[in-house]
Design a protein around this motif. Structure first.
Motif, PDB file in Angstrom:
ATOM      1  N   SER A  34      17.418  91.287  55.737  1.00  0.00           N
ATOM      2  CA  SER A  34      16.186  90.536  55.886  1.00  0.00           C
ATOM      3  C   SER A  34      15.356  90.745  54.581  1.00  0.00           C
ATOM      4  O   SER A  34      14.657  90.253  54.401  1.00  0.00           O
ATOM      5  N   SER A  35      15.673  92.086  54.064  1.00  0.00           N
ATOM      6  CA  SER A  35      14.820  92.288  52.728  1.00  0.00           C
ATOM      7  C   SER A  35      15.243  91.522  51.543  1.00  0.00           C
ATOM      8  O   SER A  35      14.708  91.585  50.576  1.00  0.00           O
ATOM      9  N   ARG A  36      16.421  90.972  51.562  1.00  0.00           N
ATOM     10  CA  ARG A  36      17.091  90.202  50.348  1.00  0.00           C
ATOM     11  C   ARG A  36      16.447  88.756  50.616  1.00  0.00           C
ATOM     12  O   ARG A  36      16.750  87.875  49.677  1.00  0.00           O
ATOM     13  N   ARG A  37      15.710  88.318  51.809  1.00  0.00           N
ATOM     14  CA  ARG A  37      15.502  86.899  51.953  1.00  0.00           C
ATOM     15  C   ARG A  37      14.973  86.116  50.778  1.00  0.00           C
ATOM     16  O   ARG A  37      13.877  86.899  50.616  1.00  0.00           O
ATOM     17  N   GLY A  38      15.349  85.181  50.361  1.00  0.00           N
ATOM     18  CA  GLY A  38      14.513  84.425  49.299  1.00  0.00           C
ATOM     19  C   GLY A  38      14.904  84.931  47.851  1.00  0.00           C
ATOM     20  O   GLY A  38      14.347  84.369  47.008  1.00  0.00           O
ATOM     21  N   SER A  39      15.563  86.060  47.887  1.00  0.00           N
ATOM     22  CA  SER A  39      15.854  86.503  46.404  1.00  0.00           C
ATOM     23  C   SER A  39      17.039  85.736  45.808  1.00  0.00           C
ATOM     24  O   SER A  39      17.113  85.292  44.491  1.00  0.00           O
ATOM     25  N   ARG A  40      17.914  85.355  46.725  1.00  0.00           N
ATOM     26  CA  ARG A  40      19.247  84.429  46.103  1.00  0.00           C
ATOM     27  C   ARG A  40      19.118  83.213  46.817  1.00  0.00           C
ATOM     28  O   ARG A  40      19.469  83.144  48.017  1.00  0.00           O
ATOM     29  N   LYS A  41      19.053  82.084  46.181  1.00  0.00           N
ATOM     30  CA  LYS A  41      18.854  80.706  47.013  1.00  0.00           C
ATOM     31  C   LYS A  41      20.097  80.075  46.421  1.00  0.00           C
ATOM     32  O   LYS A  41      20.122  79.690  45.146  1.00  0.00           O
ATOM     33  N   SER A  42      20.481  79.307  46.962  1.00  0.00           N
ATOM     34  CA  SER A  42      21.844  78.626  46.945  1.00  0.00           C
ATOM     35  C   SER A  42      21.423  77.286  46.558  1.00  0.00           C
ATOM     36  O   SER A  42      20.365  76.656  46.751  1.00  0.00           O
TER      37      SER A  42
END
Length: 70
Positions: A34-42
């Motif tokens: 959940s802390s990585r949400r939004g950091s890598r967008k495909s």
């Protein structure tokens, strides 16, 4: 906007006080997904969000900002 990772003070082994508690060795916990949400967008996620934005439209505050920019 994640949680701060400030080091916690060491336990004193005392039964009372701010740092009360049994003394243990702290282990490193891996970051939660959940802390990585939004950091890598495909590419697929970006495409879906773009289509949804076209269909649903803008939020009221976004519409006002667009008006101000015009």
């Amino acid at each position: 906007m994640g949680k701060s990772t400030a080091p916690k003070p060491e336990r004193t082994g005392m039964a009372a006080g701010l740092n009360k508690g049994f003394i243990v060795t702290r282990r490193e916990v891996p970051p939660r997904p959940s802390s990585r949400r939004g950091s890598r967008k495909s590419v697929k996620v970006n495409f879906v969000r773009e289509v949804v934005r076209e269909v649903v439209g803008f939020a009221p505050y976004e519409r006002r900002m667009i008006e101000l920019m015009k």
